[in-house]
Write an enzyme that holds these catalytic residues in place. Structure first.
Site, PDB file in Angstrom:
ATOM      1  NE  ARG A 233      49.756  11.258  94.292  1.00 18.45           N
ATOM      2  CZ  ARG A 233      50.604  12.645  95.169  1.00 18.45           C
ATOM      3  NH1 ARG A 233      51.160  12.234  94.912  1.00 18.45           N
ATOM      4  NH2 ARG A 233      51.131  13.607  95.493  1.00 18.45           N
ATOM      5  CG  ASP A 257      59.480   7.413  96.364  1.00 13.35           C
ATOM      6  OD1 ASP A 257      59.960   6.818  96.703  1.00 13.35           O
ATOM      7  OD2 ASP A 257      58.906   9.105  96.332  1.00 13.35           O
ATOM      8  CD  GLU A 262      51.500   5.151  98.004  1.00 11.44           C
ATOM      9  OE1 GLU A 262      51.894   6.662  99.033  1.00 11.44           O
ATOM     10  OE2 GLU A 262      52.341   5.141  97.208  1.00 11.44           O
ATOM     11  CG  HIS A 294      54.945   8.802  99.494  1.00 21.39           C
ATOM     12  ND1 HIS A 294      53.887   8.189  98.256  1.00 21.39           N
ATOM     13  CD2 HIS A 294      54.865  10.478  97.528  1.00 21.39           C
ATOM     14  CE1 HIS A 294      52.781   9.569  97.614  1.00 21.39           C
ATOM     15  NE2 HIS A 294      54.148  10.345  97.512  1.00 21.39           N
TER      16      HIS A 294
END
Length: 332
Positions: A233, A257, A262, A294
């Site tokens: 996260r 990632d 985001e 992600h």
């Protein structure tokens, strides 16, 4: 009954439609569930959301007022959902408590290897027929130390791969994982793990206690030539502090990632727009940083399991059954 699914990716849509076939109708939307899009759900008893949906108090009230009674989130994480408000509104909430841990663990290693061996820079060069090796030197991982923050299912899968590389294993968690201990992992305090690890990978959930787990002090405690990977996260890292350390020339590489801001960016095409997030804009300019959107979970195996579990959650709700995936049960 027709289920309204928000934030459905193009690759995900046929899997969802196939899984619901013969049970309920499903309408897939590529827009994400937000305060602006929530009114679309009027008249739909069940709504399915993605991990970047906004399920705060205002959105939940819009859904409840429109007749929604059940939210089936297609992810393990649920930090985007105000569960207390959902309970007060009588909304049932379910998530996917388990899917392939290998998808995320393997992708975390993909990021680690990409920054270690300068894969992105090398690929960009060869596209221009520049075959020099200057600036592409990496390091052997065998014999070096890996620090795994969070050793649940995904952390364990990551550790097994590290063991295969022949690395020294350090772990940090609220309780040791016997499988990781059997592999030779030593559980230590976070400060020691940060100070001794050549590669650090994050695999903990985002909770109030873990928000910005990697803050300015934690970053300064790391080796100057460490590799940092986050496939969990975005809120686990203080990104502003990370940019400061990168500007100072620290770290061999950083693979991300996820990103703490985001929502409203990831999963969307922003290529023709001016991105106003100065921190992200600065972050992606560093040659030793790889940012992906992600996608660690995004394998046919993991998404298939997520979709199948989501269908079961909806069927359980319709039948009045409760499973381990239910975060907020049906109002009695």
């Amino acid at each position: 009954m027709e289920i309204l699914a928000f934030g459905v990716q193009a690759d995900e849509k046929p899997l969802i439609e196939k899984a619901f076939h013969g049970h309920h109708r499903v309408r897939c939307l590529d827009v994400f569930l937000t305060e602006d899009t929530a009114p679309i759900a009027v008249g739909h008893t069940v709504v399915s959301s993605s991990v970047n949906a906004d399920l705060g108090a205002r959105v939940l009230r819009i859904l409840a007022d429109g007749g929604t009674r059940m939210i089936a989130q297609r992810s393990t994480g649920f930090n985007n959902i105000d569960l207390d408000v959902a309970e007060r509104l009588g909304l049932t909430v379910a998530r996917v408590s388990y899917y392939s841990p290998y998808s995320v663990a393997e992708f975390a290693w993909t990021l680690a290897m990409a920054v270690n061996r300068r894969i992105v820079r090398a690929s960009n060069r060869t596209r221009d027929f520049d075959f020099r090796l200057d600036g592409l030197m990496g390091r052997d991982l065998r014999g070096r130390t890996v620090g795994v923050l969070g050793t649940g299912k995904i952390g364990e899968a990551f550790t097994r791969i590290a063991h295969g590389f022949g690395m020294r294993l350090l772990g940090w968690d609220i309780a040791p994982n016997p499988a990781c201990v059997e592999l030779g992992m030593a559980y230590v305090e976070k400060e020691r793990l940060l100070a001794e690890s050549d590669l650090i990978s994050l695999h903990v959930p985002l909770l109030p206690s873990t928000r910005r787990l990697i803050d300015a002090a934690a970053l300064k405690a790391m080796k100057d030539d460490a590799i940092l990977v986050n496939s969990s996260r975005g809120g686990l890292i203080d990104t502003g502090a990370l940019v400061g350390e990168l500007r100072a020339g620290r770290f061999t590489g950083v693979g991300l990632d996820v990103y703490e801001a985001e929502a409203g960016l990831f999963f969307l095409d922003k290529s023709l727009e001016v991105v106003e997030d100065d921190t992200l804009a600065r972050l992606v300019t560093f040659p030793n940083v790889v940012v992906t959107s992600h996608q660690a979970y995004y394998t046919v195996d993991a998404v298939g399991q997520i979709v199948d579990t989501t269908v079961r959650n909806v069927l359980d709700y319709a039948a009045g059954r409760r499973s381990e995936n239910v975060l907020v049960p049906a109002a009695s």
